[in-house]
Design an enzyme around this catalytic site. Structure first.
Site, PDB file in Angstrom:
ATOM      1  N   ASP A 304       3.834   7.022  -4.515  1.00 33.69           N
ATOM      2  CA  ASP A 304       3.853   6.752  -3.086  1.00 33.69           C
ATOM      3  C   ASP A 304       3.029   5.479  -2.851  1.00 33.69           C
ATOM      4  O   ASP A 304       2.467   4.898  -3.779  1.00 33.69           O
ATOM      5  CB  ASP A 304       3.278   7.969  -2.319  1.00 33.69           C
ATOM      6  CG  ASP A 304       3.747   7.990  -0.880  1.00 33.69           C
ATOM      7  OD1 ASP A 304       3.777   9.065  -0.270  1.00 33.69           O
ATOM      8  OD2 ASP A 304       4.100   6.909  -0.348  1.00 33.69           O
ATOM      9  N   GLU A 505       2.703  10.144   9.391  1.00 32.63           N
ATOM     10  CA  GLU A 505       1.706  10.508   8.385  1.00 32.63           C
ATOM     11  C   GLU A 505       0.384  10.940   8.999  1.00 32.63           C
ATOM     12  O   GLU A 505       0.361  11.613  10.031  1.00 32.63           O
ATOM     13  CB  GLU A 505       1.549   9.331   7.405  1.00 32.63           C
ATOM     14  CG  GLU A 505       2.890   8.969   6.744  1.00 32.63           C
ATOM     15  CD  GLU A 505       2.740   7.955   5.651  1.00 32.63           C
ATOM     16  OE1 GLU A 505       3.442   6.941   5.669  1.00 32.63           O
ATOM     17  OE2 GLU A 505       1.916   8.188   4.748  1.00 32.63           O
TER      18      GLU A 505
HETATM   19  C1  GLC Z   1       4.327   6.225   2.805  1.00 31.50           C
HETATM   20  C2  GLC Z   1       4.957   7.586   2.785  1.00 31.50           C
HETATM   21  C3  GLC Z   1       6.289   7.669   2.080  1.00 31.50           C
HETATM   22  C4  GLC Z   1       7.041   6.358   2.218  1.00 31.50           C
HETATM   23  C5  GLC Z   1       6.229   5.270   1.540  1.00 31.50           C
HETATM   24  C6  GLC Z   1       6.899   3.887   1.700  1.00 31.50           C
HETATM   25  O1  GLC Z   1       2.973   6.328   2.511  1.00 31.50           O
HETATM   26  O2  GLC Z   1       4.127   8.644   2.303  1.00 31.50           O
HETATM   27  O3  GLC Z   1       7.020   8.766   2.649  1.00 31.50           O
HETATM   28  O4  GLC Z   1       8.330   6.461   1.601  1.00 31.50           O
HETATM   29  O5  GLC Z   1       4.908   5.196   2.028  1.00 31.50           O
HETATM   30  O6  GLC Z   1       6.902   3.488   3.037  1.00 31.50           O
END
Ligand code: GLC
Length: 617
Positions: A304, A505
């Site tokens: 992530d 988030e």
């Molecule tokens: C974020 C998220 C994830 C996303 C990634 C790219 O932190 O947790 O769901 O796909 O970054 O944006």
């Protein structure tokens, strides 16, 4: 004089589209230097995707972080940016194209004018006649439409579906509740057809766990996320700690991945969260022994955002422990790191670690094989550039109508005050969310956390109501109806639309779940004198006090419906019935949380599965 065609002019096997994928992987891998292999294992942010990064160093992948977009965010700006990046990548020594990845999580939500569908929590509400008999056909169609709009902008890969089984969505304090379909593992499993919509349905004899893509022109690579247990963290803390047995982890949180892997999902994203205190980004048992071993996943695992940075705190004196983070994560089974801004440091550290024997070359080769396998299957070698003939598909009428259907089927209503009459003299529409496309779309829309206002084309709830009532009906709109308006308006009925501001988030983690902007007070003022329908636009259950509930005539949970407000009006005015039932518990008070179906003291305001129809008594 004819120039002898040197042997060297023959097409290398990895560039031969007719060769078997695994032969192409082996041939290309054998030609790569350690530094080129290391570069393929990096995903960098679009703002640092320079000629040096792509042409000279050969970074394997690029993404846009939430809200990061080119120019005016139009489809043409996206294709121009990505085609330019591909030209740089193809000019590298071996000419390996990039995979560009984006969060198209409820339509192609980063692109101005794209169709924005309801967020997952709203899609989890729809089921056929009886509870539990989910019909995932709608999800597959949304995946198909999203894939077309993503391909139209030259992108091959989306970081979706989020298959978190939100144990804590029964505890709606988690800021990502709306990204999951439900708290019920079986419901989430049945909705992994969104991955099929995105990638296509593999044939019955497709090798288990092997990445699949039905069509380069119309499908995109999917990414099941976040592996594993992101929705089960203690107290709903985003990126927190999921404390449970392996059996519970496998039976509740891992279950949807079995379906995604069986459907040939190409990539899996590791979770920021921990399992019993161990970070998923360095958990060899779950990433390698379970996901790649036991479950047989043969695509690649991506971290992530800055996910490995969290594996260790920066050592102030000696700079960061980044080399340690890289070592721990790759040795655990990570294949690609979403860096996004530390590419050259990453490259130096990774090459050093391999040359020092801290990461075996076999691990590097396994990761690069998986990445190249997905790239060959994606068709990006043969079709690296966008297809201009697809551009008109972005936000097309057919997709808007599909979104109407999804919105209609995503709502739940409390009691029969509906359908609203269309031939009355005057109605009042009020509330912060009545006329705001951005608020009704929620997070991950244009901006990472979303934003209010006319952020992209669409139909607000107010506009949809105006389009639905008769010509003789006057629609009075005030974002916050005044006492005078309420007292003197002589309204046949009022529609009060309230809800949450958009978030994503951790930004969305909340312990106070009251309706923002004094929504409850507005409802009470209006409903004290006017027959009132309340529409709640939110990514989770919010506090609705008993006295509020007793004064209103009907309540609709619209969740985060997206750009197509007409889908809401279709139900409000009886063109279609409500079919949605609650995918999550609607709590009575935050003091009850977490509140799960099956708890001994399970006393919610509305239980999972609750929902009424207008025409079926
Ligand atoms: C974020 C998220 C994830 C996303 C990634 C790219 O932190 O947790 O769901 O796909 O970054 O944006």
């Amino acid at each position: 004089m004819a120039t002898a065609v040197a042997q060297g002019d023959a097409l290398p096997p990895y560039k031969d589209a007719s060769a078997p994928v695994e032969a192409r992987v082996r041939d290309l891998l054998a030609r790569m230097t350690l530094r080129e292999k290391a570069a393929q294992m990096a995903q960098i942010e679009r703002t640092v995707a320079s000629a040096r990064a792509l042409a000279e160093l050969g970074a394997g992948s690029v993404l846009n972080g939430g809200g990061s977009a080119p120019g005016d965010r139009s489809p043409a700006c996206w294709t121009g940016m990505i085609d330019g990046m591909q030209r740089l990548a193809l000019s590298s020594r071996l000419g390996v194209p990039i995979l560009y990845g984006t969060d198209a999580v409820h339509g192609h939500n980063n692109v101005y004018g794209a169709t924005v569908f309801p967020h997952n929590v709203g899609l989890g509400t729809w089921r056929r006649r009886s509870i539990g008999s989910m019909d995932p056909e709608l999800l597959r169609k949304i995946g198909e439409a999203t894939a077309l709009e993503v391909r139209a902008t030259g992108i091959h890969w989306t970081f979706a579906p989020c298959v978190a089984v939100t144990e804590v969505c029964r505890d709606p304090r988690w800021g990502r509740c709306y990204e999951s379909y439900s708290e019920d593992p079986e419901m989430v499993r049945s909705l992994t057809t969104s991955a099929t919509g995105l990638q296509g349905q593999p044939p019955a004899d497709h090798p288990h766990g092997y990445p699949f893509l039905a069509s380069v022109r119309e499908k995109v690579l999917a990414c099941a996320k976040h592996f594993v247990g992101d929705g089960g963290t203690d107290s709903g803390i985003n990126e927190g700690n999921t404390i449970c047995s392996y059996n519970d982890l496998e039976n509740i949180h891992m279950a949807p991945y079995l379906d995604c892997i069986a459907q040939g999902v190409a990539t899996v994203m590791a979770s920021h969260s921990q399992w019993n205190g161990e970070r998923l980004h360095s958990c060899r048992y779950l990433l390698t022994d379970v996901l790649k071993g036991k479950l047989g996943f043969k695509g690649f695992v991506i971290s992530d955002w800055e996910g490995i940075d969290k594996l260790c705190a920066p050592r102030v004196a000696q700079g960061s422990d980044y080399w340690y983070c890289i070592k721990q994560s790759f040795n655990a089974g990570m294949d690609m790191i979403m860096i996004p801004y530390r590419f050259e440091e990453f490259l130096e550290d990774l090459v050093f670690l391999v040359e020092a024997g801290e990461i075996p070359m076999s691990r590097i080769d396994d990761a690069v094989e998986r990445i190249l396998r997905v790239k060959f299957i994606s068709g990006v070698f043969e079709h690296p550039f966008s297809d201009p003939s697809l551009l008109d598909i972005v936000g097309c009428k057919e997709h808007q109508l599909l979104a109407h259907e999804a919105v209609r089927k995503s709502m739940n209503q409390k009691e029969p005050f509906l359908p609203l009459a269309t031939n009355v003299k005057r109605i009042l529409v009020t509330g912060t969310h009545a006329d705001d496309i951005g608020l009704q779309c929620g997070g991950w829309t244009i901006g990472w956390n979303g934003e209010s206002g006319k952020i992209t084309p669409g139909t607000s709830i107010l506009e949809a109501i105006k389009e639905s009532v008769g010509v003789q009906t006057e629609v009075v709109y005030e974002a916050c109806a005044t006492e005078a308006t309420i007292a003197t308006g002589q309204f046949s009925y009022a529609v009060v639309v309230v809800g949450e501001v958009p978030y994503a988030e951790t930004v969305g983690d909340r312990t106070d779940l009251s309706i923002p902007f004094n929504g409850s007070d507005l409802i009470t003022h209006v409903a004290s004198t006017i027959p009132t329908l309340v529409i709640v636009v939110s990514g989770r259950s919010l506090d609705i006090e008993t006295q509020v509930l007793e004064t209103i005539d009907a309540l609709v949970a619209a969740w985060l419906p997206g750009t197509e407000g007409m889908g809401i009006a279709d139900c409000l005015f009886g063109h279609h019935d409500f079919v949605g039932t609650l995918p999550v518990t609607w709590h009575r008070s935050v003091d009850q949380l977490p509140l799960n179906a099956g708890d001994a003291n399970y006393d919610p305001l509305f239980p999972v599965g609750y929902g009424l129809k207008m025409f079926e008594k």
